[in-house]
Design a protein around this motif. Structure first.
Motif, PDB file in Angstrom:
ATOM      1  N   ALA A  22      29.475  39.589   1.369  1.00  0.00           N
ATOM      2  CA  ALA A  22      30.243  40.758   0.913  1.00  0.00           C
ATOM      3  C   ALA A  22      30.007  41.815   1.950  1.00  0.00           C
ATOM      4  O   ALA A  22      30.771  42.929   1.795  1.00  0.00           O
ATOM      5  N   THR A  23      29.253  41.482   3.008  1.00  0.00           N
ATOM      6  CA  THR A  23      29.267  42.473   4.222  1.00  0.00           C
ATOM      7  C   THR A  23      30.748  42.760   4.808  1.00  0.00           C
ATOM      8  O   THR A  23      31.223  41.957   5.248  1.00  0.00           O
ATOM      9  N   PRO A  24      31.123  43.855   5.216  1.00  0.00           N
ATOM     10  CA  PRO A  24      32.328  44.103   5.635  1.00  0.00           C
ATOM     11  C   PRO A  24      32.336  43.603   7.149  1.00  0.00           C
ATOM     12  O   PRO A  24      31.468  43.571   7.793  1.00  0.00           O
ATOM     13  N   GLY A  25      33.447  42.864   7.413  1.00  0.00           N
ATOM     14  CA  GLY A  25      33.712  42.242   8.757  1.00  0.00           C
ATOM     15  C   GLY A  25      32.913  41.048   8.866  1.00  0.00           C
ATOM     16  O   GLY A  25      32.371  40.606  10.133  1.00  0.00           O
ATOM     17  N   VAL A  26      32.595  40.362   7.750  1.00  0.00           N
ATOM     18  CA  VAL A  26      31.643  39.208   8.184  1.00  0.00           C
ATOM     19  C   VAL A  26      32.034  38.104   8.997  1.00  0.00           C
ATOM     20  O   VAL A  26      31.422  37.430   9.828  1.00  0.00           O
ATOM     21  N   ARG A  27      33.587  37.896   8.767  1.00  0.00           N
ATOM     22  CA  ARG A  27      34.066  36.951   9.633  1.00  0.00           C
ATOM     23  C   ARG A  27      33.975  37.045  11.082  1.00  0.00           C
ATOM     24  O   ARG A  27      33.621  36.109  11.869  1.00  0.00           O
TER      25      ARG A  27
ATOM     26  N   THR B 241      16.528  35.405  16.712  1.00  0.00           N
ATOM     27  CA  THR B 241      16.317  36.696  15.800  1.00  0.00           C
ATOM     28  C   THR B 241      17.075  37.848  16.640  1.00  0.00           C
ATOM     29  O   THR B 241      17.632  38.727  15.885  1.00  0.00           O
ATOM     30  N   GLY B 242      17.165  38.077  17.677  1.00  0.00           N
ATOM     31  CA  GLY B 242      17.826  39.235  18.402  1.00  0.00           C
ATOM     32  C   GLY B 242      19.270  38.951  18.191  1.00  0.00           C
ATOM     33  O   GLY B 242      19.878  40.212  17.795  1.00  0.00           O
ATOM     34  N   ILE B 243      19.973  37.877  18.302  1.00  0.00           N
ATOM     35  CA  ILE B 243      21.468  37.829  17.935  1.00  0.00           C
ATOM     36  C   ILE B 243      21.639  37.829  16.655  1.00  0.00           C
ATOM     37  O   ILE B 243      22.861  38.512  16.227  1.00  0.00           O
ATOM     38  N   ALA B 244      20.691  37.466  15.788  1.00  0.00           N
ATOM     39  CA  ALA B 244      21.229  37.663  14.537  1.00  0.00           C
ATOM     40  C   ALA B 244      21.071  39.038  13.841  1.00  0.00           C
ATOM     41  O   ALA B 244      21.943  39.532  13.207  1.00  0.00           O
ATOM     42  N   ARG B 245      20.119  39.638  14.611  1.00  0.00           N
ATOM     43  CA  ARG B 245      20.315  41.392  14.363  1.00  0.00           C
ATOM     44  C   ARG B 245      21.037  41.952  14.830  1.00  0.00           C
ATOM     45  O   ARG B 245      21.819  42.925  14.274  1.00  0.00           O
ATOM     46  N   ARG B 246      21.736  41.586  15.999  1.00  0.00           N
ATOM     47  CA  ARG B 246      22.813  42.297  16.631  1.00  0.00           C
ATOM     48  C   ARG B 246      24.171  42.196  15.870  1.00  0.00           C
ATOM     49  O   ARG B 246      25.202  42.911  16.042  1.00  0.00           O
ATOM     50  N   CYS B 247      24.170  40.813  15.368  1.00  0.00           N
ATOM     51  CA  CYS B 247      25.303  40.612  14.839  1.00  0.00           C
ATOM     52  C   CYS B 247      25.564  40.752  13.195  1.00  0.00           C
ATOM     53  O   CYS B 247      26.684  40.572  12.679  1.00  0.00           O
TER      54      CYS B 247
ATOM     55  N   GLY C   7      31.129  36.385  16.233  1.00  0.00           N
ATOM     56  CA  GLY C   7      30.382  36.780  17.232  1.00  0.00           C
ATOM     57  C   GLY C   7      29.104  36.018  17.331  1.00  0.00           C
ATOM     58  O   GLY C   7      28.421  35.810  18.416  1.00  0.00           O
ATOM     59  N   CYS C   8      28.471  35.663  16.338  1.00  0.00           N
ATOM     60  CA  CYS C   8      27.207  35.100  16.229  1.00  0.00           C
ATOM     61  C   CYS C   8      27.233  33.713  16.973  1.00  0.00           C
ATOM     62  O   CYS C   8      26.436  33.361  17.798  1.00  0.00           O
ATOM     63  N   ARG C   9      28.352  33.040  16.527  1.00  0.00           N
ATOM     64  CA  ARG C   9      28.443  31.798  17.229  1.00  0.00           C
ATOM     65  C   ARG C   9      28.582  31.752  18.709  1.00  0.00           C
ATOM     66  O   ARG C   9      28.091  31.045  19.416  1.00  0.00           O
ATOM     67  N   ARG C  10      29.656  32.995  19.108  1.00  0.00           N
ATOM     68  CA  ARG C  10      29.671  32.994  20.689  1.00  0.00           C
ATOM     69  C   ARG C  10      28.369  33.113  21.429  1.00  0.00           C
ATOM     70  O   ARG C  10      28.048  32.827  22.510  1.00  0.00           O
ATOM     71  N   ALA C  11      27.589  34.234  20.731  1.00  0.00           N
ATOM     72  CA  ALA C  11      26.370  34.597  21.490  1.00  0.00           C
ATOM     73  C   ALA C  11      25.507  33.357  21.598  1.00  0.00           C
ATOM     74  O   ALA C  11      24.679  33.120  22.451  1.00  0.00           O
ATOM     75  N   LEU C  12      25.377  32.607  20.451  1.00  0.00           N
ATOM     76  CA  LEU C  12      24.525  31.564  20.476  1.00  0.00           C
ATOM     77  C   LEU C  12      24.946  30.442  21.602  1.00  0.00           C
ATOM     78  O   LEU C  12      24.072  30.003  22.593  1.00  0.00           O
ATOM     79  N   ASP C  13      26.344  30.107  21.606  1.00  0.00           N
ATOM     80  CA  ASP C  13      26.818  29.320  22.672  1.00  0.00           C
ATOM     81  C   ASP C  13      26.273  29.805  24.044  1.00  0.00           C
ATOM     82  O   ASP C  13      26.096  29.078  24.875  1.00  0.00           O
ATOM     83  N   ALA C  14      26.440  31.229  24.137  1.00  0.00           N
ATOM     84  CA  ALA C  14      26.239  31.844  25.587  1.00  0.00           C
ATOM     85  C   ALA C  14      24.861  31.737  25.952  1.00  0.00           C
ATOM     86  O   ALA C  14      24.503  31.701  27.115  1.00  0.00           O
TER      87      ALA C  14
ATOM     88  N   VAL D 283      25.091  30.284   9.748  1.00  0.00           N
ATOM     89  CA  VAL D 283      25.424  29.908  10.878  1.00  0.00           C
ATOM     90  C   VAL D 283      24.177  28.806  11.336  1.00  0.00           C
ATOM     91  O   VAL D 283      23.308  29.303  11.923  1.00  0.00           O
ATOM     92  N   GLY D 284      24.382  27.326  11.335  1.00  0.00           N
ATOM     93  CA  GLY D 284      23.493  26.894  11.643  1.00  0.00           C
ATOM     94  C   GLY D 284      23.517  26.316  13.076  1.00  0.00           C
ATOM     95  O   GLY D 284      24.638  26.529  13.986  1.00  0.00           O
ATOM     96  N   CYS D 285      22.538  26.103  13.896  1.00  0.00           N
ATOM     97  CA  CYS D 285      22.075  25.769  14.953  1.00  0.00           C
ATOM     98  C   CYS D 285      21.005  24.854  15.255  1.00  0.00           C
ATOM     99  O   CYS D 285      20.045  24.714  14.291  1.00  0.00           O
ATOM    100  N   ALA D 286      20.646  24.412  16.469  1.00  0.00           N
ATOM    101  CA  ALA D 286      19.631  23.632  16.538  1.00  0.00           C
ATOM    102  C   ALA D 286      18.621  23.984  17.835  1.00  0.00           C
ATOM    103  O   ALA D 286      19.077  24.407  18.788  1.00  0.00           O
TER     104      ALA D 286
END
Length: 369
Positions: free
Chosen positions: A299-304, A272-278, A309-316, A201-204
């Motif tokens: 391969a992580t269950p529920g990766v989609r 890093t906090g968002i990545a860890r929680r997601c 969730g990561c994208r939404r948290a970054l936007d927020a 999930v890329g971000c700037a």
């Protein structure tokens, strides 16, 4: 032994059956094309020991498909080599690379060095640490070589790239995971055939503002730095050998954290906090720019769900999401990567040419996240 160069047949003359496709060097004026990808910052960067035990700056980049630079070089027969122009103007590194490559190709073929026009096009953002200038430079080198009917070895392309811009990313290796000495243009270690599959999930960071790397404070590596980098190198080697995305994420996060000593992105702790929680396996950043990414094991269950969730948290948190992509170009089913070749013009691979400058790109085929 020099091979004879065919010229186009005179008007009305039929080419003999079985003559094969026209080569760039057959054209008048000789024209060549080249392509180079970009990357998404680094997985690992620091100071390492080479085979002779000498300290050497090195990096491992995160490949990114679907973006890059294309180049077309129209060689003007009979013109002096200094009569070389570039479009758009201002791409001085690519122009310098083209001039150096003209001299190299003339030496290899016995033909005179000649000028011409270099045309560049691409969609790599500038100033984010994604290798935009290196992508231009390598595409230019490949286009000039193609106009001479040559495919230069990767080592030669690396040497020319470093001469053109002082430091070069390993984009001439087309995604192979290597520890690369960017200021010397040589491979310190080939880590393996491919990185473990990842969803990124890329971000700037910093609002996407370009980073002036020349204004950043210099950090002199000491013995502790070298030992730390060598330890991370060992772990990354193991991650590639075993396909361990989680271990790779640990290495990337450690390297990104070390990079904060210089870059000091204010949003880094939030990322890093968002990545860890997601449930991401880690984060990576460009050590010379603002681009960053949260890394997920496909391969992580529920990766989609985790990626969304990561994208939404970054936007927020006001961190703009740029693109979600994978380290594998295509796939059969989610989590089963396949490979995809990249062409560089007939002199590089017999087959389809890359699109000419200005031609719209096809979107990369990525998982529907």
């Amino acid at each position: 032994m020099k091979s004879a160069v065919r010229r186009p047949a005179a008007p009305g003359t039929r080419r003999p059956a079985g003559a094969g496709p026209l080569h760039p060097a057959d054209l008048d004026p000789p024209t060549g094309t080249g392509y180079a990808p970009c990357h998404h910052g680094e997985i690992l960067q620091g100071v390492f020991l080479d085979g002779a035990g000498r300290r050497c700056a090195g990096l491992v980049t995160l490949p990114m498909a679907g973006r890059g630079s294309t180049a077309e070089f129209i060689r003007r027969t009979g013109t002096p080599p200094e009569a070389l122009t570039v479009v758009p103007a201002g791409r001085t590194k690519a122009a310098r690379a083209a001039a150096l490559t003209v001299a190299e190709c003339a030496r290899r073929t016995g033909r005179p060095p000649e000028g011409g026009e270099l045309r560049l096009a691409g969609d790599v953002p500038v100033g984010l640490g994604m290798g935009s200038s290196t992508s231009d430079v390598i595409a230019a080198v490949r286009a000039v070589a193609d106009s001479y009917g040559l495919r230069l070895p990767a080592g030669t392309v690396a040497r020319l790239s470093v001469r053109a811009e002082r430091a070069s990313d390993p984009l001439m290796l087309d995604g192979r995971p290597v520890l690369f000495a960017q200021r010397e243009g040589r491979i310190l270690e080939t880590l393996g055939p491919a990185l473990p599959p990842l969803v990124v999930v890329g971000c700037a960071l910093g609002g996407g503002a370009p980073v002036d790397t020349l204004s950043l404070p210099a950090h002199e590596a000491d013995d502790h730095d070298v030992r730390t980098c060598e330890r991370l190198r060992t772990l990354l080697r193991r991650a590639v050998a075993t396909g361990d995305a989680r271990l790779l994420g640990e290495v990337a996060t450690a390297s990104a954290t070390r990079g904060q000593r210089v870059l000091r992105h204010p949003e880094f702790e939030v990322l890093t906090g968002i990545a860890r929680r997601c449930g991401a396996v880690g984060v990576q950043i460009a050590h010379s720019g603002a681009v960053a990414g949260a890394l997920f094991d496909p391969a992580t269950p529920g990766v989609r769900h985790r990626v969304r969730g990561c994208r939404r948290a970054l936007d927020a948190h006001g961190i703009p999401v740029t693109r979600t992509f994978t380290t594998f170009s295509t796939f059969d089913t989610f989590g089963t990567p396949t490979s995809q070749e990249v062409s560089h013009g007939p002199a590089h691979r017999r087959g389809d040419r890359p699109a000419r400058p200005g031609t719209p790109r096809r979107p990369a085929r990525l998982p529907a996240l």
